[in-house]
Write a protein that holds these residues in place. Structure first.
Motif, PDB file in Angstrom:
ATOM      1  N   MET A 229      39.185  34.726  34.074  1.00 42.36           N
ATOM      2  CA  MET A 229      38.486  36.116  33.822  1.00 42.36           C
ATOM      3  C   MET A 229      37.028  35.912  33.300  1.00 42.36           C
ATOM      4  SD  MET A 229      39.553  39.019  33.605  1.00 42.36           S
ATOM      5  CE  MET A 229      39.230  40.699  32.883  1.00 42.36           C
ATOM      6  N   GLY A 230      36.351  36.883  33.605  1.00 44.34           N
ATOM      7  CA  GLY A 230      34.902  36.889  33.257  1.00 44.34           C
ATOM      8  C   GLY A 230      34.792  37.242  31.789  1.00 44.34           C
ATOM      9  N   TYR A 231      33.604  37.257  31.282  1.00 46.44           N
ATOM     10  CA  TYR A 231      33.060  37.670  30.091  1.00 46.44           C
ATOM     11  C   TYR A 231      31.702  38.434  30.224  1.00 46.44           C
ATOM     12  CZ  TYR A 231      30.098  33.578  30.181  1.00 46.44           C
ATOM     13  OH  TYR A 231      28.951  32.763  30.434  1.00 46.44           O
ATOM     14  N   VAL A 232      31.453  39.157  29.113  1.00 47.54           N
ATOM     15  CA  VAL A 232      30.001  39.801  29.051  1.00 47.54           C
ATOM     16  C   VAL A 232      29.163  38.925  27.969  1.00 47.54           C
ATOM     17  CG1 VAL A 232      28.917  41.573  28.035  1.00 47.54           C
ATOM     18  CG2 VAL A 232      31.455  42.015  29.556  1.00 47.54           C
ATOM     19  N   ALA A 233      28.116  38.963  28.309  1.00 45.92           N
ATOM     20  CA  ALA A 233      26.848  38.251  27.647  1.00 45.92           C
ATOM     21  C   ALA A 233      25.868  39.032  27.231  1.00 45.92           C
ATOM     22  CB  ALA A 233      26.227  37.117  28.362  1.00 45.92           C
ATOM     23  N   ASP A 234      25.542  39.041  25.879  1.00 45.68           N
ATOM     24  CA  ASP A 234      24.381  39.746  25.339  1.00 45.68           C
ATOM     25  C   ASP A 234      22.819  39.200  25.619  1.00 45.68           C
ATOM     26  OD1 ASP A 234      22.643  41.274  23.747  1.00 45.68           O
ATOM     27  OD2 ASP A 234      23.576  41.301  21.832  1.00 45.68           O
ATOM     28  N   ARG A 235      22.183  39.353  26.640  1.00 41.78           N
ATOM     29  CA  ARG A 235      20.969  38.833  26.781  1.00 41.78           C
ATOM     30  C   ARG A 235      19.804  39.082  25.577  1.00 41.78           C
ATOM     31  NH1 ARG A 235      18.132  41.607  30.000  1.00 41.78           N
ATOM     32  NH2 ARG A 235      16.883  39.876  30.621  1.00 41.78           N
ATOM     33  N   TRP A 236      20.167  39.806  24.784  1.00 41.44           N
ATOM     34  CA  TRP A 236      19.081  40.205  24.069  1.00 41.44           C
ATOM     35  C   TRP A 236      18.995  39.307  22.476  1.00 41.44           C
ATOM     36  CZ3 TRP A 236      18.022  46.124  23.699  1.00 41.44           C
ATOM     37  CH2 TRP A 236      17.435  46.450  24.965  1.00 41.44           C
ATOM     38  N   HIS A 237      20.079  38.677  22.665  1.00 36.62           N
ATOM     39  CA  HIS A 237      20.499  38.048  21.403  1.00 36.62           C
ATOM     40  C   HIS A 237      21.018  36.664  21.729  1.00 36.62           C
ATOM     41  CE1 HIS A 237      20.662  42.248  20.077  1.00 36.62           C
ATOM     42  NE2 HIS A 237      19.835  41.846  19.036  1.00 36.62           N
ATOM     43  N   LYS A 238      20.993  35.640  20.627  1.00 33.58           N
ATOM     44  CA  LYS A 238      21.432  34.245  21.134  1.00 33.58           C
ATOM     45  C   LYS A 238      22.838  34.244  20.382  1.00 33.58           C
ATOM     46  CE  LYS A 238      16.682  31.950  20.158  1.00 33.58           C
ATOM     47  NZ  LYS A 238      15.913  31.033  19.228  1.00 33.58           N
ATOM     48  N   THR A 239      23.413  33.372  21.436  1.00 32.46           N
ATOM     49  CA  THR A 239      24.787  33.174  20.856  1.00 32.46           C
ATOM     50  C   THR A 239      24.960  32.060  19.841  1.00 32.46           C
ATOM     51  OG1 THR A 239      25.141  31.478  22.671  1.00 32.46           O
ATOM     52  CG2 THR A 239      25.594  33.988  23.155  1.00 32.46           C
ATOM     53  N   ARG A 240      23.972  31.070  19.877  1.00 27.43           N
ATOM     54  CA  ARG A 240      24.291  30.028  18.747  1.00 27.43           C
ATOM     55  C   ARG A 240      22.883  29.828  18.169  1.00 27.43           C
ATOM     56  NH1 ARG A 240      27.409  25.468  22.396  1.00 27.43           N
ATOM     57  NH2 ARG A 240      29.170  26.690  22.601  1.00 27.43           N
ATOM     58  N   PRO A 241      22.303  30.837  17.300  1.00 28.68           N
ATOM     59  CA  PRO A 241      21.180  30.797  16.537  1.00 28.68           C
ATOM     60  C   PRO A 241      21.127  29.638  15.591  1.00 28.68           C
ATOM     61  CG  PRO A 241      22.385  32.441  15.469  1.00 28.68           C
ATOM     62  CD  PRO A 241      23.318  31.889  16.736  1.00 28.68           C
TER      63      PRO A 241
ATOM     64  N   ARG B 280      29.476  38.340  33.779  1.00 31.11           N
ATOM     65  CA  ARG B 280      29.699  36.993  34.477  1.00 31.11           C
ATOM     66  C   ARG B 280      31.177  36.810  34.805  1.00 31.11           C
ATOM     67  NH1 ARG B 280      25.761  32.533  31.029  1.00 31.11           N
ATOM     68  NH2 ARG B 280      23.826  33.675  31.529  1.00 31.11           N
ATOM     69  N   TYR B 281      31.197  36.364  35.843  1.00 31.96           N
ATOM     70  CA  TYR B 281      32.650  36.128  36.656  1.00 31.96           C
ATOM     71  C   TYR B 281      32.622  35.220  37.930  1.00 31.96           C
ATOM     72  CZ  TYR B 281      31.116  39.785  39.822  1.00 31.96           C
ATOM     73  OH  TYR B 281      30.398  40.544  40.746  1.00 31.96           O
ATOM     74  N   ASP B 282      33.572  34.755  38.213  1.00 31.22           N
ATOM     75  CA  ASP B 282      33.477  33.647  39.146  1.00 31.22           C
ATOM     76  C   ASP B 282      34.032  34.430  40.300  1.00 31.22           C
ATOM     77  OD1 ASP B 282      32.952  31.432  37.607  1.00 31.22           O
ATOM     78  OD2 ASP B 282      34.885  30.788  37.322  1.00 31.22           O
TER      79      ASP B 282
ATOM     80  N   LYS C 295      36.794  45.230  37.678  1.00 33.51           N
ATOM     81  CA  LYS C 295      36.636  45.913  38.983  1.00 33.51           C
ATOM     82  C   LYS C 295      36.591  44.643  39.981  1.00 33.51           C
ATOM     83  CE  LYS C 295      33.918  48.512  42.391  1.00 33.51           C
ATOM     84  NZ  LYS C 295      33.714  47.230  43.432  1.00 33.51           N
ATOM     85  N   GLN C 296      35.652  43.637  39.686  1.00 31.66           N
ATOM     86  CA  GLN C 296      35.698  42.538  40.435  1.00 31.66           C
ATOM     87  C   GLN C 296      36.805  41.544  40.348  1.00 31.66           C
ATOM     88  OE1 GLN C 296      33.333  42.048  42.521  1.00 31.66           O
ATOM     89  NE2 GLN C 296      31.939  43.875  41.765  1.00 31.66           N
ATOM     90  N   GLU C 297      37.477  41.536  39.250  1.00 27.92           N
ATOM     91  CA  GLU C 297      38.876  40.624  38.980  1.00 27.92           C
ATOM     92  C   GLU C 297      39.863  41.450  39.803  1.00 27.92           C
ATOM     93  OE1 GLU C 297      39.196  37.772  37.840  1.00 27.92           O
ATOM     94  OE2 GLU C 297      37.243  37.682  37.084  1.00 27.92           O
ATOM     95  N   SER C 298      39.870  42.883  39.835  1.00 25.64           N
ATOM     96  CA  SER C 298      40.729  43.668  40.695  1.00 25.64           C
ATOM     97  C   SER C 298      40.772  43.180  42.205  1.00 25.64           C
ATOM     98  CB  SER C 298      40.940  45.088  40.219  1.00 25.64           C
ATOM     99  OG  SER C 298      41.636  45.583  40.919  1.00 25.64           O
ATOM    100  N   ASP C 299      39.531  43.403  42.534  1.00 24.20           N
ATOM    101  CA  ASP C 299      39.191  43.230  44.062  1.00 24.20           C
ATOM    102  C   ASP C 299      39.563  41.936  44.473  1.00 24.20           C
ATOM    103  OD1 ASP C 299      38.396  45.812  44.167  1.00 24.20           O
ATOM    104  OD2 ASP C 299      36.113  45.168  44.178  1.00 24.20           O
ATOM    105  N   LYS C 300      39.121  40.869  43.673  1.00 23.21           N
ATOM    106  CA  LYS C 300      39.736  39.405  43.758  1.00 23.21           C
ATOM    107  C   LYS C 300      41.316  39.502  44.164  1.00 23.21           C
ATOM    108  CE  LYS C 300      37.824  37.072  40.600  1.00 23.21           C
ATOM    109  NZ  LYS C 300      37.384  35.839  39.883  1.00 23.21           N
ATOM    110  N   GLN C 301      41.962  39.899  43.210  1.00 24.45           N
ATOM    111  CA  GLN C 301      43.591  40.062  43.371  1.00 24.45           C
ATOM    112  C   GLN C 301      43.849  40.653  44.820  1.00 24.45           C
ATOM    113  OE1 GLN C 301      45.573  38.271  41.402  1.00 24.45           O
ATOM    114  NE2 GLN C 301      43.801  37.516  40.332  1.00 24.45           N
ATOM    115  N   ALA C 302      43.219  41.892  45.045  1.00 28.42           N
ATOM    116  CA  ALA C 302      43.558  42.653  46.197  1.00 28.42           C
ATOM    117  C   ALA C 302      43.121  42.084  47.386  1.00 28.42           C
ATOM    118  CB  ALA C 302      43.026  43.948  46.065  1.00 28.42           C
ATOM    119  N   GLY C 303      42.150  41.157  47.372  1.00 26.14           N
ATOM    120  CA  GLY C 303      41.551  40.440  48.549  1.00 26.14           C
ATOM    121  C   GLY C 303      40.556  41.273  49.199  1.00 26.14           C
TER     122      GLY C 303
END
Length: 420
Positions: free
Chosen positions: A1-13, A41-43, A66-74
């Motif tokens: 499963m994909g995930y969402v990243a916040d570009r404007w802020h550091k994840t490990r400050p 972000r997703y594979d 949407k992208q994960e659903s499309d992958k499952q549906a081919g």
């Protein structure tokens, strides 16, 4: 499963880094305030990570779903794949995938260079609309003045580019879906009959032209197939010719033997005793080279070089003048062969196989009117054979009843000669 990243802020400050003045509890990254904040972000189906930028977190999350659903549906498509230009995809992906031999690559690429790339070359392949696809096909005749079967052939190449893009999952649907291809126009052929071919043979001013004219009329070989015929391809005992090569010409390379373009073209052709006798007599009088690159080549010029297509066409043109016949083309001898088969009752699949056509539809389009004539002749024969005695008074007898041939058959040049 994909995930969402916040570009404007550091994840490990780091512990001593100051808090973002705009977003409480977060530490600003170098990208803060530039571009879209949220990155999905997703594979992809192969495991490769794919990213896309979005204005809100909700939009990024929706994209992942949407992208994960499309992958499952081919039905998954790489969002970035459709960004490739039409020119790049056509020349670097579609053309190499056609598995073409050298001269055909030039033919296909030439069509793309002349009619596709000037119109859409710099466009993203995903940007082409169905309305534009239909309008482009109209340009083939209105702007480029193409005629006959050429518009259909060029459109077939271009439609193939977009069809492969769908298969490659570069685009979801081809813009040509639902758009009718240009009509394939096949001019009706009117081949010479046996009597006319015999006149051409008699008028031929060199033994090589006499032999080549008659062999073509008896076998239906294409010009390149005949000019590339070698002794080892003829089985005089079984009366067959193995057709798998042809003489071709390429700039900078000259004339050389090459494999036929299609599997349908490669065929074992049954021939008549007249044909093998003719070939045997020609070989005896004009022995082919025993070794070297021209070894076994039947038809050569006095200097031992292969017969060029233009040379053969010129010789045939001169022969037609000497015979005082109308203008004919060499390919019409091949049509003559087909017309004799059709007049003799051969079905379309057999004619297709003998001619080496890719599919039977090509045969039917080219010789439709000849098949229609053959059908009418069949009716005449059946009518005459089954007619009551009183009904035959005003009609000519069938061959079975008295040796006379119905008028429709006697009016057909080919049949007039075959029946005799």
């Amino acid at each position: 499963m994909g995930y969402v990243a916040d570009r404007w802020h550091k994840t490990r400050p780091k512990p001593d880094e100051p808090e973002c003045g705009e977003h409480k509890g977060l530490v600003a990254s170098k990208a803060h305030g530039t571009g879209k904040r949220w990155q999905a972000r997703y594979d992809d189906p192969t495991g490769r990570e794919v990213t896309s930028l979005h204005r809100t977190k909700a939009e990024a999350e929706a994209e992942i779903v949407k992208q994960e659903s499309d992958k499952q549906a081919g039905s998954w498509l790489d969002p970035k794949a459709g960004l490739v230009t039409v020119e790049k995809y056509a020349l670097e992906t579609w053309l190499p995938a056609q598995n073409l031999i050298g001269r055909s690559v030039k033919e296909y690429q030439g069509a793309l260079d002349r009619y596709l790339i000037p119109e859409w070359g710099n466009r993203q392949i995903r940007s082409i609309k169905p309305s534009e696809a239909g309008a482009w096909q109209q340009l083939l005749t209105s702007k480029y003045k193409l005629s006959g079967s050429t518009p259909n052939r060029v459109a077939r190449y271009v439609r193939g580019v977009f069809r492969l893009a769908v298969i490659d999952r570069v685009i979801a649907v081809s813009p040509f879906d639902g758009i009718k291809a240009p009509t394939l126009v096949e001019a009706a052929v009117h081949p010479p009959d046996v009597a006319e071919v015999k006149e051409l043979i008699a008028a031929a001013y060199k033994p090589i032209w006499r032999a080549m004219i008659e062999v073509t009329a008896l076998t239906g070989l294409r010009s390149g197939e005949l000019r590339g015929l070698t002794l080892d391809r003829i089985d005089f005992l079984r009366r067959t010719i193995q057709v798998d090569r042809q003489m071709v010409y390429e700039a900078g390379k000259g004339m050389f033997l090459d494999n036929l373009k299609t599997g349908a073209g490669r065929r074992l052709l049954p021939v008549t005793k007249r044909t093998v006798d003719l070939l045997a007599a020609y070989v005896a009088a004009h022995p082919p080279a025993a070794d070297g690159e021209r070894a076994g080549l039947l038809f050569t010029m006095p200097d031992g070089k292969p017969v060029g297509e233009s040379t053969l066409d010129s010789a045939f043109k001169t022969t037609c003048k000497k015979a005082k016949l109308g203008k004919r083309h060499w390919h019409e001898l091949r049509h003559h062969y087909a017309s004799v088969l059709i007049a003799g009752g051969e079905n379309p699949k057999v004619v297709q196989k003998r001619l080496g056509h890719k599919d039977v539809m090509t045969t039917l389009r080219t010789y439709a009117h000849l098949f229609a004539e053959a059908e009418e002749q069949t009716r005449d024969v059946l009518d005459a054979a089954w007619a009551e005695p009183g009904e035959t008074a005003s009609k000519e007898e069938s061959p079975q009843q008295g040796g006379r041939i119905p008028e429709s058959r006697r009016s057909t040049g080919v049949l007039r000669q075959v029946s005799g």
